[in-house]
Design a protein around this motif. Structure first.
Motif, PDB file in Angstrom:
ATOM      1  N   GLY A  93      -1.570 -40.163 -26.883  1.00 38.24           N
ATOM      2  CA  GLY A  93      -0.145 -40.403 -26.967  1.00 38.24           C
ATOM      3  C   GLY A  93       0.553 -40.824 -25.694  1.00 38.24           C
ATOM      4  O   GLY A  93       1.761 -41.070 -25.707  1.00 38.24           O
ATOM      5  N   VAL A  94      -0.158 -40.944 -24.563  1.00 35.74           N
ATOM      6  CA  VAL A  94       0.522 -41.277 -23.310  1.00 35.74           C
ATOM      7  C   VAL A  94       0.867 -42.760 -23.264  1.00 35.74           C
ATOM      8  O   VAL A  94       0.309 -43.574 -23.997  1.00 35.74           O
ATOM      9  CB  VAL A  94      -0.313 -40.887 -22.067  1.00 35.74           C
ATOM     10  N   ASP A  95       1.789 -43.098 -22.375  1.00 38.87           N
ATOM     11  CA  ASP A  95       2.292 -44.468 -22.286  1.00 38.87           C
ATOM     12  C   ASP A  95       1.420 -45.380 -21.436  1.00 38.87           C
ATOM     13  O   ASP A  95       1.507 -46.609 -21.556  1.00 38.87           O
ATOM     14  CB  ASP A  95       3.714 -44.458 -21.721  1.00 38.87           C
ATOM     15  N   ALA A  96       0.590 -44.814 -20.564  1.00 37.32           N
ATOM     16  CA  ALA A  96      -0.313 -45.606 -19.727  1.00 37.32           C
ATOM     17  C   ALA A  96      -1.404 -44.694 -19.207  1.00 37.32           C
ATOM     18  O   ALA A  96      -1.184 -43.495 -19.001  1.00 37.32           O
ATOM     19  CB  ALA A  96       0.427 -46.261 -18.560  1.00 37.32           C
ATOM     20  N   VAL A  97      -2.581 -45.284 -18.988  1.00 36.75           N
ATOM     21  CA  VAL A  97      -3.732 -44.533 -18.476  1.00 36.75           C
ATOM     22  C   VAL A  97      -4.248 -45.217 -17.218  1.00 36.75           C
ATOM     23  O   VAL A  97      -4.532 -46.422 -17.236  1.00 36.75           O
ATOM     24  CB  VAL A  97      -4.860 -44.464 -19.526  1.00 36.75           C
ATOM     25  N   PHE A  98      -4.378 -44.457 -16.147  1.00 37.08           N
ATOM     26  CA  PHE A  98      -4.911 -44.955 -14.878  1.00 37.08           C
ATOM     27  C   PHE A  98      -6.302 -44.349 -14.681  1.00 37.08           C
ATOM     28  O   PHE A  98      -6.455 -43.122 -14.716  1.00 37.08           O
ATOM     29  CB  PHE A  98      -4.005 -44.562 -13.712  1.00 37.08           C
ATOM     30  N   ILE A  99      -7.291 -45.200 -14.460  1.00 37.27           N
ATOM     31  CA  ILE A  99      -8.664 -44.726 -14.248  1.00 37.27           C
ATOM     32  C   ILE A  99      -8.947 -44.756 -12.749  1.00 37.27           C
ATOM     33  O   ILE A  99      -9.135 -45.813 -12.153  1.00 37.27           O
ATOM     34  CB  ILE A  99      -9.677 -45.587 -15.012  1.00 37.27           C
ATOM     35  N   ALA A 100      -8.954 -43.560 -12.144  1.00 35.00           N
ATOM     36  CA  ALA A 100      -9.153 -43.424 -10.702  1.00 35.00           C
ATOM     37  C   ALA A 100     -10.513 -42.795 -10.430  1.00 35.00           C
ATOM     38  O   ALA A 100     -10.634 -41.730  -9.815  1.00 35.00           O
ATOM     39  CB  ALA A 100      -8.034 -42.585 -10.090  1.00 35.00           C
ATOM     40  N   LEU A 101     -11.543 -43.473 -10.889  1.00 37.40           N
ATOM     41  CA  LEU A 101     -12.928 -43.050 -10.714  1.00 37.40           C
ATOM     42  C   LEU A 101     -13.677 -44.137  -9.957  1.00 37.40           C
ATOM     43  O   LEU A 101     -13.223 -45.284  -9.893  1.00 37.40           O
ATOM     44  CB  LEU A 101     -13.596 -42.838 -12.073  1.00 37.40           C
ATOM     45  N   PRO A 102     -14.840 -43.832  -9.366  1.00 33.99           N
ATOM     46  CA  PRO A 102     -15.659 -44.903  -8.785  1.00 33.99           C
ATOM     47  C   PRO A 102     -15.969 -45.960  -9.833  1.00 33.99           C
ATOM     48  O   PRO A 102     -16.039 -45.674 -11.031  1.00 33.99           O
ATOM     49  CB  PRO A 102     -16.919 -44.164  -8.323  1.00 33.99           C
ATOM     50  N   SER A 103     -16.169 -47.195  -9.389  1.00 32.49           N
ATOM     51  CA  SER A 103     -16.358 -48.307 -10.329  1.00 32.49           C
ATOM     52  C   SER A 103     -17.513 -48.065 -11.294  1.00 32.49           C
ATOM     53  O   SER A 103     -17.451 -48.490 -12.453  1.00 32.49           O
ATOM     54  CB  SER A 103     -16.567 -49.608  -9.561  1.00 32.49           C
ATOM     55  N   LYS A 104     -18.543 -47.363 -10.863  1.00 33.17           N
ATOM     56  CA  LYS A 104     -19.689 -47.133 -11.741  1.00 33.17           C
ATOM     57  C   LYS A 104     -19.350 -46.230 -12.913  1.00 33.17           C
ATOM     58  O   LYS A 104     -20.094 -46.181 -13.902  1.00 33.17           O
ATOM     59  CB  LYS A 104     -20.861 -46.551 -10.949  1.00 33.17           C
ATOM     60  N   GLY A 105     -18.220 -45.509 -12.849  1.00 33.14           N
ATOM     61  CA  GLY A 105     -17.835 -44.628 -13.942  1.00 33.14           C
ATOM     62  C   GLY A 105     -16.750 -45.170 -14.839  1.00 33.14           C
ATOM     63  O   GLY A 105     -16.401 -44.545 -15.854  1.00 33.14           O
TER      64      GLY A 105
END
Length: 351
Positions: A93-105
Motif C-alpha cells: 500500500g505504500v506510495d513509493a519503494v526505494f531499494i537501498a541494497l547492494p546491486s547484487k540484491g
C-alpha cells in the motif's frame, strides 16, 4: 558472459499526471547505512517512512532505541521512521519503494515484492551497479520484475553519515519527467536537495562508472602518486562514462551534474568512499579498509565487456578489470593509463 547491455526504456503504462500518487508514505528496503540515511532524510521532508531490514532483532532494537546502532549510532530516527522486518507489510500500500541494497540484491528483492507493489507506484533503485545475472541496468531489472511499477533511479554524491547528520547534500532522481519532478518536490528538505532528471541511462552510467574510476584513483594514491595523477584519471574517467552513456542512448550532459561529475569528485578523493579505499588498499596493504562490499569491483568486468561490445574506448575500466584479475600489477595499471589515448568525441556525440 553477455557482451552487450540490455537497455529497455521504462514503459509509460499509459499514466497521466492524475495517476501520480502523493508519496505520503514510502518504504526504504535495506537498513544499512545508506537505507537508514535515506529514511531519515525522507522523514525530514515530511514523509512517513517504513524502513525494512531482514533481521527482526535488529529492527526491534531500532524501533525501541530509535537509533541504528550498527551503522549510524549517532543520529536519532525521526518519529515518522517505522522500522519493520516483515517485507510484505513494509511494501503493502505504500506510495513509493526505494531499494537501498547492494546491486547484487536488487533483482532478488524486486522479485519478492512484485505482488505487493500497487499499480503505478515508483520503485527506485538506490544502488550503483549492473544486475549480476542479466547484466541489465537495475531499473530495467526492476521494471521486468514489477511491470505495474515505474522504475526510477536515485544517485549523487552522498555519504550516508553526512546525509543522516543533515549536511547539505544534492542528489538526482531519474525517471519520467513529471513523475520525477513530483518525487523530487516530495523528498526535498532544507538539507537534502533532490533534482529531477529524465535520463535514466546517463544517471545510472554515472553511478556505475564512478565506482570503477574510484578504484583507479585509490590505487594511484596508494602508490604515492600526486594530485596531478588523480585529477587526470578522474577527468578521463568522466570522458569514459560520457562515451558509454552516449553509446547506450543516454546523454553525456547528465554526467556534468551531480550524478556524474559530482559523484566522481566525492568517490575519487575521500577515504569515506568504499571503492577509493579498496583501490588504495590494493596498492598499499597498510591502508585502512573496513568495508566488505565494493560495487566497483563487482561491476568492472561487466562494464569492460559492455564498453568493448559497444566499441567504446575503455582504458580505465579495462585496466582496473585486468588488475583485479591479477593480469596487471597496481603499478602497471596506473602506468597503462598514461600510455593509452581516449578517442576524441565529435560534437555530434554530445548533442
Amino acid at each position: 558472459m553477455k557482451q552487450q547491455l540490455n537497455v529497455v526504456r521504462t514503459a509509460s503504462l499509459g499514466a497521466t499526471a492524475s495517476a501520480h500518487p502523493q508519496f505520503d508514505t514510502v518504504t526504504v528496503l535495506g537498513a544499512g547505512a545508506w537505507g537508514t540515511a535515506l529514511a531519515i532524510a525522507f522523514a525530514r521532508a515530511g514523509r512517513t517512512v517504513r524502513l525494512w531490514g531482514r533481521n527482526a532483532e535488529m529492527m526491534g532494537d531500532m524501533a525501541r532505541l530509535r537509533r541504528n546502532m550498527a551503522y549510524i549510532p549517532g543520529v536519532l530516527l525521526p518519529d515518522t521512521v517505522i522500522p519493520i522486518s516483515d517485507l510484505s507489510a513494509a511494501v503493502d500500500g505504500v506510495d513509493a519503494v526505494f531499494i537501498a541494497l547492494p546491486s547484487k540484491g536488487v533483482g532478488a528483492i524486486a522479485d519478492k515484492i512484485a505482488s505487493d507493489v500497487k499499480p503505478l507506484a515508483p520503485v527506485i533503485s538506490c544502488a550503483k551497479g549492473l544486475d549480476p545475472e542479466t547484466e541489465e541496468l537495475l531499473t530495467d531489472r526492476i521494471q521486468s520484475a514489477i511491470p505495474q511499477a515505474r522504475a526510477m533511479f536515485l544517485s549523487g554524491p552522498s555519504f550516508a553519515a553526512e546525509v543522516a547528520r543533515g549536511e547539505p547534500t544534492s542528489v538526482v532522481i531519474a525517471g519520467e519527467g513529471e513523475l520525477a519532478a513530483e518525487m523530487a518536490a516530495s523528498l526535498t528538505s532544507d538539507s537534502f536537495h533532490v533534482e529531477p532528471v529524465e535520463d535514466l541511462i546517463g544517471a545510472q552510467i554515472g553511478g556505475i562508472m564512478k565506482n570503477v574510476i574510484a578504484i583507479a584513483c585509490g590505487v594511484a594514491d596508494g602508490l604515492g602518486h600526486g594530485s596531478n595523477t588523480r585529477a587526470s584519471i578522474l577527468a578521463r574517467g568522466l570522458e569514459e562514462a560520457a562515451s558509454l552513456a552516449d553509446a547506450l542512448g543516454g546523454s553525456a550532459h547528465t554526467l556534468l551534474g551531480v550524478a556524474g561529475a559530482g559523484d566522481l569528485a566525492l568517490a575519487c578523493t575521500d577515504p569515506q568512499s568504499r571503492n577509493y579505499s579498496y583501490g588504495r588498499a590494493l596498492a598499499d596493504p597498510a591502508a585502512p579498509l573496513t568495508a566488505t562490499t565494493f560495487e566497483g569491483a563487482d561491476s568492472v568486468a561487466k562494464v569492460c565487456a559492455v564498453m568493448t561490445a559497444q566499441g567504446v574506448s575503455a582504458p580505465i575500466a579495462c585496466a582496473v578489470d585486468a588488475m583485479l584479475k591479477r593480469d596487471l600489477t597496481p603499478e602497471a595499471m596506473v602506468a597503462s593509463l598514461f600510455r593509452s589515448v581516449t578517442a576524441a568525441r565529435t560534437p555530434e556525440a554530445t548533442q
